[in-house]
Design a protein around this motif. Structure first.
Motif, PDB file in Angstrom:
ATOM      1  N   GLY A 199       0.943  -1.115   0.063  1.00  0.00           N
ATOM      2  CA  GLY A 199       0.025   0.045   0.037  1.00  0.00           C
ATOM      3  C   GLY A 199       0.803   1.351  -0.025  1.00  0.00           C
ATOM      4  N   LEU A 200       1.976   1.115   0.786  1.00  0.00           N
ATOM      5  CA  LEU A 200       2.936   2.362   0.844  1.00  0.00           C
ATOM      6  C   LEU A 200       3.412   2.715  -0.902  1.00  0.00           C
ATOM      7  N   ALA A 201       3.725   1.763  -1.487  1.00  0.00           N
ATOM      8  CA  ALA A 201       4.296   1.868  -2.834  1.00  0.00           C
ATOM      9  C   ALA A 201       3.054   2.376  -3.801  1.00  0.00           C
ATOM     10  N   THR A 202       1.954   1.952  -3.638  1.00  0.00           N
ATOM     11  CA  THR A 202       0.787   2.397  -4.091  1.00  0.00           C
ATOM     12  C   THR A 202       0.654   3.922  -3.787  1.00  0.00           C
ATOM     13  N   HIS A 203       0.709   4.176  -2.736  1.00  0.00           N
ATOM     14  CA  HIS A 203       0.548   5.645  -2.304  1.00  0.00           C
ATOM     15  C   HIS A 203       1.645   6.620  -2.851  1.00  0.00           C
ATOM     16  N   ILE A 204       2.807   6.129  -2.802  1.00  0.00           N
ATOM     17  CA  ILE A 204       3.995   7.022  -3.295  1.00  0.00           C
ATOM     18  C   ILE A 204       3.799   7.089  -4.798  1.00  0.00           C
ATOM     19  N   ARG A 205       3.215   6.074  -5.441  1.00  0.00           N
ATOM     20  CA  ARG A 205       2.769   6.388  -6.950  1.00  0.00           C
ATOM     21  C   ARG A 205       1.959   6.992  -7.202  1.00  0.00           C
ATOM     22  N   ASN A 206       0.839   7.322  -6.306  1.00  0.00           N
ATOM     23  CA  ASN A 206      -0.218   8.184  -6.480  1.00  0.00           C
ATOM     24  C   ASN A 206       0.170   9.650  -6.306  1.00  0.00           C
ATOM     25  N   LEU A 207       1.187   9.582  -5.450  1.00  0.00           N
ATOM     26  CA  LEU A 207       1.874  11.032  -5.475  1.00  0.00           C
ATOM     27  C   LEU A 207       2.562  11.418  -6.571  1.00  0.00           C
ATOM     28  N   LEU A 208       3.234  10.625  -7.205  1.00  0.00           N
ATOM     29  CA  LEU A 208       3.932  11.211  -8.417  1.00  0.00           C
ATOM     30  C   LEU A 208       3.034  11.270  -9.615  1.00  0.00           C
ATOM     31  N   VAL A 209       1.963  10.693  -9.577  1.00  0.00           N
ATOM     32  CA  VAL A 209       0.898  10.777 -10.595  1.00  0.00           C
ATOM     33  C   VAL A 209       0.306  12.263 -10.517  1.00  0.00           C
ATOM     34  N   ALA A 210       0.050  12.635  -9.063  1.00  0.00           N
ATOM     35  CA  ALA A 210      -0.583  13.860  -8.756  1.00  0.00           C
ATOM     36  C   ALA A 210       0.401  15.004  -9.052  1.00  0.00           C
ATOM     37  N   LYS A 211       1.603  14.663  -9.442  1.00  0.00           N
ATOM     38  CA  LYS A 211       2.661  16.022  -9.580  1.00  0.00           C
ATOM     39  C   LYS A 211       2.330  16.571 -10.901  1.00  0.00           C
ATOM     40  N   GLU A 212       1.672  15.965 -11.922  1.00  0.00           N
ATOM     41  CA  GLU A 212       1.353  16.588 -13.205  1.00  0.00           C
ATOM     42  C   GLU A 212      -0.171  16.553 -13.274  1.00  0.00           C
ATOM     43  N   PRO A 213      -0.530  17.795 -13.836  1.00  0.00           N
ATOM     44  CA  PRO A 213      -2.074  17.728 -14.134  1.00  0.00           C
ATOM     45  C   PRO A 213      -2.618  16.794 -15.214  1.00  0.00           C
ATOM     46  N   GLY A 245      12.436  13.856  -6.493  1.00  0.00           N
ATOM     47  CA  GLY A 245      13.523  12.998  -6.309  1.00  0.00           C
ATOM     48  C   GLY A 245      13.306  12.013  -5.115  1.00  0.00           C
ATOM     49  N   LEU A 246      12.502  12.590  -3.906  1.00  0.00           N
ATOM     50  CA  LEU A 246      12.583  11.851  -2.674  1.00  0.00           C
ATOM     51  C   LEU A 246      11.374  10.678  -3.034  1.00  0.00           C
ATOM     52  N   LEU A 247      10.454  11.114  -3.912  1.00  0.00           N
ATOM     53  CA  LEU A 247       9.302  10.095  -4.175  1.00  0.00           C
ATOM     54  C   LEU A 247       9.793   8.888  -4.887  1.00  0.00           C
ATOM     55  N   LEU A 248      10.876   9.147  -6.015  1.00  0.00           N
ATOM     56  CA  LEU A 248      11.346   8.122  -6.703  1.00  0.00           C
ATOM     57  C   LEU A 248      12.147   7.145  -6.070  1.00  0.00           C
TER      58      LEU A 248
END
Length: 599
Positions: A286-300, A326-329
């Protein structure tokens, strides 16, 4: 008290327009009915709970409807529609292939196909879970499926298309059903809640839709369960409590602590998750999915990929702006590696905690990389205060005396690994100033302390032409005459010093043949390319020693490769490798591809 009917049955679609999330299928079927272009066999494929059997029943009912509406939907009032709804239609037959998968069952079906329909235009056979038919049953069914009577239509449904014979697939029109989108499923659940007078929160319905994984039937089953649990008041908290789902808040708090480099609170949050009964593997996934969602939310442009409610989407937007890519990746890479190693680890909790601690130090590593690759240490601070001439050079380069004064005895430098021996130097006519230049480091990676660490990835790279050897050679203005005896004496002295070191190959080169002195040019015979490379590496050490000892700074050295008059068995690793390379040149490509060295 009325009997309770589960939502999956009570709200099962009865028209094409009421089917959720399969518009590409329903529109094609409606056009086929409208244009009277019905195939003899249909195959509906897709995961469970997406509407395969439902669409098969709607198609069968609509085909035999006596009064099809203008929007190509069954009327529901004619005799054919009523008999189908009551389950006593003589023209529409359903067969469960999971329990009727033998040859005899298919033979019975073939006998029924020969009888024309008593009512309606078509005789329709719906075979569910068709992949469960045996090999013999498929073969028995093949001929009838290829050339059925004009009034017979077969509708096959399966969740495993790959198990069906290619000869069956080639005789069917194949329709692939998609997983139902989370948004479509949440809207459908909201409409059912309104019809049933159930209060709900949109976030809670989205969680149900996500948990269903594209299957509407699973979503309706969970919906009924939570309605009973919450007494017709579906909230976000009641959904995550009943379905045992990790709350988004855990992950939002965790990323805040990781960004703040608060390792203690990070571990405490993970401990709280474990105490609530959740599995560590489920948590890290779930943490990996959450970080993925944060990266997705970076760009409109990629925001539409978030399958969450508007409230949760807003939280993702806020946190994604506060965290660097960089932190998220880096954190996503750590979480992914932890998830891969989790099942094979004996101490699974430690595996997750180690990953969390690594994430907490990612921010510091990023800042450090931006500031520079060199961290001052105590030894480097001392070096800054000392004059440049007093800074020790690397062992691989022999230090030269700074000044050679008349009537004094200079102590020359010695080869690597050789103990210093007092040698009387010639007395020059004038003092010789020998500047000591800082030798450039070649093939070394970044350093974070006073100790240099070699970069193994570049250890075999060819040296650039612009890196001149002259920068490493001692320089001076003395050019005394060099006699052959004096030269050979110093040459042998340097070679003897190599005995106590690991540079056996260079010692062999210097002693295997007598060097030739042509003016100030020293010619040394070598037998192969390996010896030539070793001589080039040791050239600077040799010249720095000889120039000072012989008081002539124009002395130079070159290797001359000669053909062997007799075959000598290789005994060093380099010589063995060179012998192997002469037989198979492809070994060099293999060595470079895997960054292999010679031990």
């Amino acid at each position: 008290m009325d009997n309770f009917i589960v939502s999956a049955r009570k709200y099962r679609p009865v028209t094409f327009d009421s089917v959720v999330g399969q518009a590409h299928i329903t529109s094609t079927l409606k056009n086929a009915i409208h244009n009277n272009q019905l195939a003899q066999a249909f195959l509906f494929c897709g995961p469970r709970g997406v509407g395969k059997t439902t669409c098969a029943r709607i198609l069968a009912k609509t085909i035999n409807c006596e009064h099809i509406r203008e929007n190509v939907e069954a009327c529901g009032t004619c005799d054919s529609c009523k008999s189908f709804q009551n389950g006593n239609s003589f023209s529409i037959h359903e067969l469960d292939a999971a329990s009727n998968n033998s040859v005899d069952d298919i033979r019975s079906l073939i006998e029924q196909v020969r009888i024309p329909p008593q009512t309606g235009k078509y005789k329709i056979y719906i075979i569910d879970e068709v992949h469960m038919l045996s090999q013999a049953a498929f073969n028995a069914f093949l001929k009838t499926l290829e050339e059925p009577p004009s009034y017979a239509i077969f509708i096959l449904a399966t969740t495993e298309k790959h198990k069906i014979l290619p000869t069956i697939l080639s005789r069917c029109q194949i329709f692939d059903f998609n997983r139902i989108k989370v948004e479509d499923m949440a809207l459908h659940l909201a409409s059912i809640a309104q019809k049933e007078s159930i209060t709900y929160e949109a976030d809670g319905l989205h969680i149900i839709a996500q948990k269903a994984d594209g299957g509407l039937r699973d979503a309706l089953s969970m919906f009924d369960q939570i309605v009973s649990f919450s007494n017709k008041n579906i909230s976000y908290q009641s959904v995550i409590d009943n379905l045992n789902i990790l709350d988004y808040d855990y992950y939002f708090q965790l990323l805040e602590r990781i960004a703040a480099e608060d390792a203690a609170q990070t571990l405490l949050i993970f401990d709280k998750v474990l105490n609530n009964g959740f599995d560590g593997g489920h948590f890290i996934s779930g943490l990996a999915t959450h970080i993925r969602n944060l990266l997705v939310a970076k760009e409109p442009a990629t925001l539409k990929l978030l399958e969450v409610s508007d409230n949760i989407k807003r939280k993702y937007l806020e946190q994604s702006q506060a965290l660097s890519s960089g932190l998220l990746l880096s954190a996503l890479n750590i979480a992914n590696q932890c998830e891969i190693n989790y099942k094979n680890s004996k101490n699974q909790r430690l595996q997750v905690e180690l990953a969390l601690l690594k994430m907490c130090h990612v921010s510091a590593a990023i800042v450090l990389s931006k500031q520079g690759s060199f961290v001052p240490s105590a030894s480097t601070e001392v070096k800054k205060k000392l004059p440049e001439q007093s800074i020790a050079r690397p062992e691989s380069v022999i230090s030269a005396p700074v000044a050679v004064k008349p009537a004094t005895t200079a102590v020359p430098s010695t080869p690597v690994g050789r103990e210093a021996e007092p040698v009387a130097a010639a007395t020059p006519a004038k003092a010789v100033e020998v500047p000591v230049a800082a030798a450039p480091k070649k093939g070394w990676g970044k350093v974070s302390s006073s100790i240099d660490i070699p970069n193994l990835n570049t250890i075999f790279e060819e040296k650039k032409a612009e890196e001149s050897e002259e920068n490493d050679l001692v320089q001076g203005n003395a050019y005394s005459e060099v006699t052959l005896n004096a030269f050979l004496s110093k040459w042998n002295a340097f070679a003897d010093g190599l005995k106590k070191t690991t540079r056996v190959t260079l010692y062999t080169i210097m002693t295997s043949s007598t060097p030739r002195l042509q003016g100030t040019m020293i010619e040394v015979d070598v037998e192969n390319a390996v010896q030539m490379d070793e001589l080039k590496v040791g050239k600077i050490d040799i010249l720095n020693y000889l120039r000072v000892q012989l008081n002539n700074f124009s002395i130079d050295l070159q290797g001359v490769q000669v053909e062997l008059t007799k075959v000598r068995k290789p005994y060093t690793s380099q010589e063995k490798y060179q012998a192997m390379l002469s037989k198979n040149p492809a070994l060099e490509s293999l060595r470079k591809a895997f960054n292999l060295g010679l031990s």
